[in-house]
Design an enzyme around this catalytic site. Structure first.
Site, mmCIF file in Angstrom:
data_model
loop_
_atom_site.group_PDB
_atom_site.id
_atom_site.type_symbol
_atom_site.label_atom_id
_atom_site.label_comp_id
_atom_site.label_asym_id
_atom_site.label_seq_id
_atom_site.Cartn_x
_atom_site.Cartn_y
_atom_site.Cartn_z
ATOM 1 N N HIS A 212 -10.268 78.441 25.516
ATOM 2 C CA HIS A 212 -9.989 79.873 25.628
ATOM 3 C C HIS A 212 -10.472 80.406 26.979
ATOM 4 O O HIS A 212 -11.525 79.999 27.475
ATOM 5 C CB HIS A 212 -10.699 80.650 24.502
ATOM 6 C CG HIS A 212 -10.167 80.306 23.137
ATOM 7 N ND1 HIS A 212 -9.872 81.258 22.204
ATOM 8 C CD2 HIS A 212 -9.879 79.123 22.556
ATOM 9 C CE1 HIS A 212 -9.430 80.668 21.093
ATOM 10 N NE2 HIS A 212 -9.433 79.371 21.294
ATOM 11 N N ALA A 293 -16.012 72.897 18.685
ATOM 12 C CA ALA A 293 -16.413 74.211 19.183
ATOM 13 C C ALA A 293 -17.524 74.835 18.349
ATOM 14 O O ALA A 293 -17.511 76.018 18.049
ATOM 15 C CB ALA A 293 -15.216 75.164 19.258
ATOM 16 N N ARG A 300 -32.359 69.091 11.231
ATOM 17 C CA ARG A 300 -33.259 70.206 10.895
ATOM 18 C C ARG A 300 -32.556 71.543 10.955
ATOM 19 O O ARG A 300 -33.036 72.529 10.419
ATOM 20 C CB ARG A 300 -34.497 70.203 11.802
ATOM 21 C CG ARG A 300 -35.587 69.256 11.301
ATOM 22 C CD ARG A 300 -36.886 69.495 12.035
ATOM 23 N NE ARG A 300 -36.793 69.085 13.439
ATOM 24 C CZ ARG A 300 -36.963 67.835 13.860
ATOM 25 N NH1 ARG A 300 -37.213 66.869 13.021
ATOM 26 N NH2 ARG A 300 -36.854 67.559 15.156
ATOM 27 N N HIS A 329 -9.492 64.698 17.412
ATOM 28 C CA HIS A 329 -10.421 65.832 17.417
ATOM 29 C C HIS A 329 -11.674 65.509 16.631
ATOM 30 O O HIS A 329 -12.740 66.041 16.902
ATOM 31 C CB HIS A 329 -9.741 67.070 16.820
ATOM 32 C CG HIS A 329 -8.902 67.796 17.810
ATOM 33 N ND1 HIS A 329 -7.703 67.331 18.264
ATOM 34 C CD2 HIS A 329 -9.115 68.962 18.469
ATOM 35 C CE1 HIS A 329 -7.201 68.167 19.152
ATOM 36 N NE2 HIS A 329 -8.042 69.170 19.286
ATOM 37 N N ASP A 351 -3.584 72.978 14.353
ATOM 38 C CA ASP A 351 -4.023 73.576 15.619
ATOM 39 C C ASP A 351 -3.065 73.156 16.737
ATOM 40 O O ASP A 351 -3.474 72.836 17.859
ATOM 41 C CB ASP A 351 -5.454 73.150 15.959
ATOM 42 C CG ASP A 351 -6.110 74.075 16.978
ATOM 43 O OD1 ASP A 351 -7.140 73.688 17.554
ATOM 44 O OD2 ASP A 351 -5.564 75.171 17.210
ATOM 45 N N GLY A 387 -6.289 71.580 21.727
ATOM 46 C CA GLY A 387 -5.415 71.606 20.565
ATOM 47 C C GLY A 387 -4.716 70.272 20.377
ATOM 48 O O GLY A 387 -4.781 69.390 21.224
#
Lengths: 466, 331
Positions: A212, A293, A300, A329, A351, A387
């Protein structure tokens, strides 16, 4: 919708609530008065996915809906008007893709004069992948892509953080706004149905923006929900919003969106598990492309990934999470871990970028260029994945092979789970009586042979045409 | 002496039940692989009415080796009867049909428990799918239905008949009659059912089963042997036995049912009772070796001119050896 019951401190205006109800009804208004006289179709010699199992049953359809044949026999005393032999194939509910950025050269986020025909092209072409309903996805874009900026003279007083948008784009695309041009639409021979737009950004994290554009990222500043409205303009056609929950005042925004019936998804975020759980308690129900992303799983602080097994979620609710099962991905081992941890919530998404269905080369995604090389698409000049270009049916097959799950589970991940996410499970994503007759005919290796919407054949594979 | 087909013993006149020449010749005589010359001598019309009548009145008890063979025999018999009847536009074959618990199918191995008409239905469906049998000109009347159970409940007899029979065959929905347990006026529903049977011209063949207490349909012990279709309260035994099909919850089990009466079934021109499984053995003994008694309602059929009891070896366990040998044809 159930989520209305949980949180709504910011009451949606009545008009918007009515709009949501109309939106839901509009998708389900089939049949009507002429239904009883409509032709009864009986699909024989098939196995149908019903109740989580593949049953050796016939599928009966009338007026675009799945029909209960026992009721037809005993109450109306009728038999089928037409029988169709399915050749022993599997009949599964049509796939639902809740994250698709474009395809076949069409970029949903690109403001053009005629966004509608671009959406229609994609809608028609994805029928061959078995997708009968989808949510066109808009990535982070300048505000004028979402709505038309008002003229300077007619600025309302409460402009707030309005970006008036002097033309950033010399092609005068500020005259064409995208969001209002993608209305909710039923599927048919013209293409798959549009369930509503998925807005991915711009309220996301800078560090995890992925592909983006940084310039257009935003955060909630003074007026939280008003800020969001100011960016998007009207939320009429919106179905899902992806945002980062660590942004200030996000919980107010999540509550407001949930009250409007819009599904809130967590993604492109550096939130820890606590912030993510807080967001789910505020109403978030989805995770955008798990593992991608977001912060990686840490023992933890599992981060957003920890929502899959969190015990801090509201009782009776579980989180859905999108996975791009294209083998790239997400490593298949990670896919298996997620599936085994929480099989009920897995939603297969593509996507897909505009390069879906096209060959190798350079293409446009949002405000950036991407490069396609074989089965992968990267941001031009970098190694950031941009994508995927894997069609939905390929995702389903890869998911089946990678996880070793049952055929039923793989098919439900692409149909029932997205329908449950959007609260449409009574009408979509299922072959129960009364549901919309959107289904896909698959052979034993889960290749699509034919696609039906409302009981009408809308696509057929070449070899079956003969 | 030509060897008999293994496992099947029928004490009938040898030419009696062969498929007539020219009509559905694809399988051999029901239950017997022999083709004797006697049958052929009776001409192209094959089985003539007189020999058919003779054979029927001599046949009372048919004993097969196991549940599957018994079901097959019964199905072939029904199939033959329908075909020989030559049903057509103005001439419907009227068939009475039994039911049983749907959950039997899902939970238990059928052949262990026997006692369900399911095997018979499966065979009939097979004959239909092979193209040998059509139900286009057949009218059916089911024996019973629970009261108060929704029609689409998995345990209702409507569901049973739809899932196990009607959805696989080509019967006209207007010709499939089942009592409606949710009618507002139950007695009127029963009367209307009797009227429909009468208007159809009476039942040609009524197929039924029996309960471990010797009841036919829901005519529990103590039912009048001349009763007609009516509302019946179920015996506690039956309710307890049914509980496991309603999640073990006694409150969910229907306590009343609409059922054809013993008299209604006796009015049929021919009756075939299927009895399989060791738990029916005592009822079979009471039905055919003891007297006619309203505590064992199926015994009423001792006085019916044309009744066939089709059973497997396990169901004969309480009969006298002499009776079994007589009907197996070993003297």
């Amino acid at each position: 919708m159930d989520i209305w019951a949980h949180h709504s401190p910011i009451q949606a205006p009545d008009q918007t609530r009515r709009r949501i109800r109309r939106l839901q009804l509009g998708l389900t208004m089939r049949g009507g008065q002429g239904a009883a006289r409509a032709l009864v179709l009986q699909f024989t010699n098939c196995r149908i996915l019903r109740g989580g199992a593949l049953l050796r049953e016939d599928l009966w359809v009338r007026g675009g809906r799945i029909l209960d044949p026992e009721k037809l026999f005993f109450e109306e005393r009728r038999v089928a008007d037409e029988q169709r032999d399915c050749g022993g194939c599997i009949l599964a509910p049509g796939f639902i893709d809740v994250q698709i950025n474009g395809g076949f050269g069409v970029d949903f986020s690109q403001a053009t004069e005629d966004v509608g025909s671009g959406v229609a092209l994609v809608a028609r072409r994805i029928l061959s992948h078995g997708v009968t309903s989808f949510c066109p996805t808009l990535v982070t874009s300048p505000p004028e892509v979402y709505h038309k900026a008002p003229e300077a003279a007619s600025l309302p007083e409460a402009a707030g953080d309005f970006v008036i948008a002097p033309s950033l784009d010399v092609h005068s695309s500020n005259w064409f706004v995208v969001l209002p041009q993608i209305p909710v639409k039923s599927g048919g021979p013209h293409g798959a149905g549009v369930l509503g737009v998925h807005l991915e950004g711009p309220f996301i994290s800078r560090e995890k923006r992925g592909a983006h554009p940084e310039a257009h990222l935003r955060s909630f500043e003074a007026s939280a929900f008003q800020d969001l409205l100011a960016t998007y303009g009207s939320l009429d056609n919106v179905r899902i919003v992806t945002l980062a929950p660590e942004l200030d005042r996000s919980h107010e925004v999540i509550q407001a969106l949930t009250a409007l019936g819009i599904c809130v998804s967590l993604g492109h975020s550096v939130a820890d598990l606590g912030a993510a759980e807080e967001a789910v308690r505020s109403g978030a129900t989805f995770i955008t492309h798990l593992f991608n992303a977001m912060l990686p799983f840490h023992h933890r602080d599992p981060g957003i990934v920890g929502l899959l097994t969190s015990d801090q979620l509201p009782p009776g609710r579980h989180i859905f999470y999108g996975m791009i099962a294209d083998g790239m991905h997400t490593n298949p081992a990670a896919l298996r871990i997620a599936y085994r941890a929480h099989p009920q919530g897995l939603v297969l998404v593509t996507d897909a970028v505009p390069a879906l269905g096209l060959g190798n080369g350079r293409h446009t995604l949002g405000q950036q260029e991407v490069e396609v090389d074989g089965l992968t698409a990267y941001v031009a000049g970098t190694k950031t994945l941009s994508g995927s270009i894997t069609p939905m049916d390929v995702c389903v097959r890869h998911f089946l092979q990678a996880t070793g799950c049952s055929v039923e589970a793989a098919l439900e991940a692409a149909s029932l789970h997205p329908a449950q996410l959007l609260g449409l499970e009574k009408h979509k994503g299922t072959l129960d009586f009364g549901a919309d007759a959107d289904f896909v005919v698959l052979d034993d290796s889960l290749h699509v042979r034919a696609t039906y919407i409302s009981g009408e054949l809308v696509w057929q594979a070449e070899e079956t045409r003969q | 002496r030509r060897p008999r087909r293994a496992g099947v013993y029928i004490r009938v006149l040898s030419f009696a039940l062969r498929a007539p020449v020219g009509v559905a010749p694809r399988w051999p005589c029901v239950g017997c692989a022999r083709r004797s010359s006697v049958g052929r001598a009776s001409g192209p019309a094959g089985l003539n009415f007189l020999s058919w009548k003779l054979c029927i009145t001599t046949m009372r008890l048919v004993i097969l080796d196991n549940y599957d063979l018994a079901s097959e025999w019964a199905a072939k018999y029904i199939c033959n009867r329908i075909i020989q009847f030559k049903p057509g536009q103005d001439r419907y074959f009227i068939l009475g049909l039994p039911t049983d618990f749907s959950s039997y199918v899902k939970k238990w191995n059928l052949s262990v428990l026997g006692s369900t008409p399911l095997g018979c239905y499966k065979k009939l469906i097979e004959y239909h799918k092979n193209g040998d049998l059509s139900f286009k000109y057949v009218k059916t009347f089911n024996m019973d239905e629970y009261v108060g159970l929704p029609r689409n409940h998995p345990e209702s007899y409507h569901s049973y008949m739809w899932n196990n029979f009607f959805k696989h065959i080509d019967i006209d929905p207007n010709n499939a009659h089942i009592l409606d347990g949710n009618a507002t006026d139950l007695q009127a529903e029963c009367d209307a059912f009797e009227k429909k049977i009468k208007e159809a011209g009476g039942i040609d063949l009524f197929v039924g089963g029996i309960g471990p207490d010797g009841h036919i349909a829901f005519n529990e012990p103590g039912s009048s042997l001349v009763s007609r279709t009516r509302l019946k309260t179920l015996a506690m035994d039956t309710i307890l036995a049914n509980a496991k099909y309603f999640d073990g919850d006694l409150s969910k089990v229907p306590t009343m049912a609409l059922t054809v009466g013993v008299g209604t079934v006796m009015d049929a021109r021919e009756v075939m009772i299927l009895i399989t499984g060791a738990h029916k053995a005592f009822a079979l003994y009471k039905a055919i070796e003891e007297g006619v008694n309203h505590m064992w309602t199926v015994s009423a059929f001792q006085q019916h001119p044309r009744t066939i009891f089709v059973c497997d070896e396990d169901a004969t366990l309480e009969l006298r050896v002499k009776t079994v040998k007589y009907f197996k044809g070993e003297h």
